[in-house]
Scaffold this active site. Structure first.
Site, PDB file in Angstrom:
ATOM      1  N   GLU A 284       5.961   1.681 -13.002  1.00  0.00           N
ATOM      2  CA  GLU A 284       6.748   1.684 -11.765  1.00  0.00           C
ATOM      3  C   GLU A 284       8.231   1.804 -12.129  1.00  0.00           C
ATOM      4  O   GLU A 284       9.024   2.342 -11.372  1.00  0.00           O
ATOM      5  CB  GLU A 284       6.491   0.406 -10.988  1.00  0.00           C
ATOM      6  CG  GLU A 284       7.255   0.266  -9.694  1.00  0.00           C
ATOM      7  CD  GLU A 284       6.886  -0.990  -8.915  1.00  0.00           C
ATOM      8  OE1 GLU A 284       7.767  -1.499  -8.215  1.00  0.00           O
ATOM      9  OE2 GLU A 284       5.743  -1.457  -9.016  1.00  0.00           O
TER      10      GLU A 284
ATOM     11  N   ARG B 174       5.340   3.839  -3.829  1.00  0.00           N
ATOM     12  CA  ARG B 174       6.471   3.765  -4.761  1.00  0.00           C
ATOM     13  C   ARG B 174       7.078   5.142  -5.013  1.00  0.00           C
ATOM     14  O   ARG B 174       7.497   5.460  -6.125  1.00  0.00           O
ATOM     15  CB  ARG B 174       6.053   3.113  -6.089  1.00  0.00           C
ATOM     16  CG  ARG B 174       5.487   1.717  -5.964  1.00  0.00           C
ATOM     17  CD  ARG B 174       6.493   0.719  -5.398  1.00  0.00           C
ATOM     18  NE  ARG B 174       5.890  -0.597  -5.274  1.00  0.00           N
ATOM     19  CZ  ARG B 174       5.278  -1.034  -4.179  1.00  0.00           C
ATOM     20  NH1 ARG B 174       5.194  -0.246  -3.110  1.00  0.00           N
ATOM     21  NH2 ARG B 174       4.742  -2.223  -4.126  1.00  0.00           N
TER      22      ARG B 174
ATOM     23  N   SER C 271       7.820  -6.125 -11.737  1.00  0.00           N
ATOM     24  CA  SER C 271       6.559  -5.440 -11.990  1.00  0.00           C
ATOM     25  C   SER C 271       6.812  -4.141 -12.751  1.00  0.00           C
ATOM     26  O   SER C 271       7.492  -3.255 -12.240  1.00  0.00           O
ATOM     27  CB  SER C 271       5.840  -5.139 -10.672  1.00  0.00           C
ATOM     28  OG  SER C 271       5.560  -6.330  -9.974  1.00  0.00           O
TER      29      SER C 271
END
Length: 337
Positions: A332, A164, A236
């Site tokens: 995230e 990520r 998420s």
């Protein structure tokens, strides 16, 4: 080019947070962006670039300029027996690109079906799902450096992709204009259905194909994740933590059913959703923010929540996971203060 002052970002963040920016600039070509940057409009100004807003949490109004790409091309620039290289504009909806690839029988991104956002963000965030990451298919990236107004090409290696993460996430002065993806033909392609419960989710007896994998993943995601048109969220919210093997082994003795995924270099990935669920957060609401009742990894706007309410809930979750498991989880989602 569209330029609007005192612009509402309500439709440009999937959390449904009603915030404004001083100016909103939407460009339709590389040349328009280059001209705008060279005009000095961003000099000594706070600014940021957004895609579909599916990975953003605004804590307040943004006191600066917000840029958004409307570069929408999808074109094949190289074809070989082994596959094709497809050039895609940064403003293309990511799932539209995945649908295009499946239709054209180009393999490599089908596991990334229904991930919200736009193509530019795939390179910034190194999006991933079901054992596949954008870095696995990105050949090169074209980006403009706002500091000197020049456009640069980046190889996959130069993008410095990590979990990520990427060069562009660490250097926000670069704006992704387009991405070239190397996709494979089906002649010797190995489908990837080993991650999580994807194989179990496939229909019994269904022939393995790009279409069947895409359909299965869409069904699974729809069953676990809220539609942002109905319930505000950013998908998420937290990254899955990666821990050293001794840390995992110690936890596994206490929690033998804990799911895990092997990683290189004696590392183990543990699902953040499982950790959060074990702390009793799934379905819990705090004020106008809450944790989705079907997936503990997802924070939701229960109606009228502001960014600070969502962030305070996130901080409580981080603290409880740390207290129970001695594992630090991190967002995230990009938090804009």
């Amino acid at each position: 080019m569209k330029i609007e002052k005192d612009f509402s970002l309500l439709k440009y963040n999937t959390f449904g947070i009603d915030v404004k920016c001083q100016a909103f600039v939407e460009y339709e070509s590389k040349e328009e962006l280059m001209d705008y940057v060279s005009s000095g409009a961003l000099r000594n100004q706070r600014w940021m670039h957004i895609g579909g807003g599916s990975n953003l949490l605004f804590l307040s109004d943004f006191d600066g300029i917000v840029l958004h790409s409307k570069i929408k091309h999808i074109r094949t620039i190289q074809t070989q027996e082994s596959g094709s290289v497809v050039s895609v504009g940064s403003g293309v909806i990511w799932d539209d690109f995945v649908a295009y690839c499946v239709k054209e029988q180009l393999a490599g991104v089908e596991n990334l079906s229904l991930i919200p956002g736009e193509v530019g963000a795939s390179a910034v965030q190194n999006i991933g799902a079901y054992g596949v990451e954008a870095k696995d298919v990105i050949q090169s990236v074209e980006a403009l450096n706002v500091e000197d107004g020049k456009v640069y090409g980046f190889t996959n290696k130069e993008c410095c992709f990590a979990y990520r993460d990427s060069f562009f996430k660490q250097h926000p002065n670069y704006i992704v204009i387009g991405v070239n993806y190397r996709l494979k033909s089906l002649s010797d392609y190995q489908y990837n259905i080993s991650y999580g419960n994807l194989q179990k989710a496939m229909q019994p007896g269904e022939e393995l194909s790009l279409e069947s994998i895409r359909k299965t993943i869409i069904n699974v995601r729809n069953s676990k994740l809220p539609d942002p048109k109905e319930i505000g969220s950013a998908g998420s919210f937290f990254k899955n933590p990666v821990v050293d093997r001794p840390v995992y082994e110690a936890l596994a003795k206490e929690y033998p059913t804990m799911p895990f995924y092997e990683m290189p270099d004696e590392k183990v990935k543990i699902p953040a959703g499982w950790l959060i669920d074990q702390c009793g957060w799934k379905g819990k609401q705090v004020g106008r923010a809450g944790v989705y009742d079907k997936q503990a990894l997802v924070l939701v706007n229960c109606g009228g929540a502001n960014g600070t309410e969502v962030w305070q809930l996130a901080e409580q979750i981080v603290a409880s996971v740390k207290e129970k498991f001695s594992i630090a989880i991190s967002p995230e989602v990009c938090v804009i203060k």
